[in-house]
Design an enzyme around this catalytic site. Sequence first.
Site, short mmCIF file in Angstrom:
data_model
loop_
_atom_site.label_atom_id
_atom_site.label_comp_id
_atom_site.label_asym_id
_atom_site.label_seq_id
_atom_site.Cartn_x
_atom_site.Cartn_y
_atom_site.Cartn_z
N LYS A 1 16.76 -41.78 7.22
CA LYS A 1 18.09 -42.31 7.56
C LYS A 1 17.90 -43.44 8.55
O LYS A 1 17.00 -43.39 9.39
CB LYS A 1 18.97 -41.22 8.18
N GLU B 1 30.17 -41.81 11.16
CA GLU B 1 30.30 -41.14 12.47
C GLU B 1 31.47 -41.71 13.25
O GLU B 1 31.58 -42.94 13.42
CB GLU B 1 28.99 -41.29 13.27
N ASP C 1 17.59 -38.38 15.43
CA ASP C 1 17.01 -38.86 16.69
C ASP C 1 17.80 -38.31 17.88
O ASP C 1 17.41 -38.52 19.04
CB ASP C 1 16.90 -40.40 16.73
O1 KIV Z 1 20.64 -38.27 15.07
C1 KIV Z 1 21.53 -37.53 14.61
O2 KIV Z 1 21.59 -36.34 14.84
C2 KIV Z 1 22.54 -38.17 13.75
C3 KIV Z 1 23.71 -37.34 13.34
C4 KIV Z 1 24.67 -37.28 14.46
C5 KIV Z 1 24.33 -37.86 12.10
O3 KIV Z 1 22.43 -39.32 13.45
#
Ligand code: KIV
Length: 302
Positions: free
Chosen positions: A120, A189, A51
């Site tokens: 995710k 993260e 996102d």
């Molecule tokens: O949205 C994204 O790009 C992420 C990464 C930083 C893991 O969640």
Amino acid sequence: MSDPKPVRRITTADIARMYEAGQRFATITAYDYPTARIVDEAGIPLILVGDTVGMVMLGYDTTVRVTVEEMLHHTRAVSRGAKHALVVGDMPFLSYGVSIDESVENAGRFLSEAYAQAIKLEGGVRSARTIEAIVSSGIPVVGHIGLTPQAVNQLGGFRVQGRSRESARKLIADALAVQEAGAFAVVLELVPAELARAITERLSIPTIGIGSGPHTSGEIQVITDIVGLTQGHTPRHARRFGEVGAALAAAVRAYQEAVLSGDFPAESESSSMAPEVLDEVLGRSELDRAGSPLTIPLDRDL
Ligand code: KIV
């Protein structure tokens, strides 16, 4: 000549095998078709349509503004470009966690409408029930703990998580909860390297670090950060492996100069037609044509 071997899609079982073999892996974000093709052809096994698309591609000031429709649109483009990598779609803010039914339904859309193979979502203990329900519906899940940007307003900024005793204990509990709920991997993260190592040692699923040191099972980075395409601030953990932004700017300037100078397009970049056809259309004779600046020699088939 025999047909080229069909490309086999990486599965969550392949990721588990790499992890069990102690094989560290690199993953990366992608948001569009051409980038997904490049990343896929480089052999990256897992692509996240993060996102972060909202901030690095759509110009929003936060990922909180990203919608499910926007995520599906970008995930579809990446799915079309990636023939080999496992494509993970990132569930945006409040598309999960409000109700279990809605979370499962939205997660399903990433697979059925955007051809991702997994999703995710952010949150440890707080998201465990949601992860469990999504996994029970047959959808593989990657967890995401530590700095969870969708909760930035609660976390008080983009800062390292887990430095205090209390927050370190909480992060270990989050990691275990995500694993227990059935996630096949978890993103860590902005977690201190020592804590990321301790979490990795305690889990039996791969950890994927970003800004969390070298002791995780794999690494993920936002593609624009590491290729030199992010405008403005890039995080300290993002090493620049290329200068794509500078290359793009130079190419655009060169194009503009070539157009203004008359150097582009050249004859070889133009098409031509039979002069007698044009004569007829313009109602002129061959003699008139002799002085016409439009005459281009017919030197190739177009
Ligand atoms: O949205 C994204 O790009 C992420 C990464 C930083 C893991 O969640």
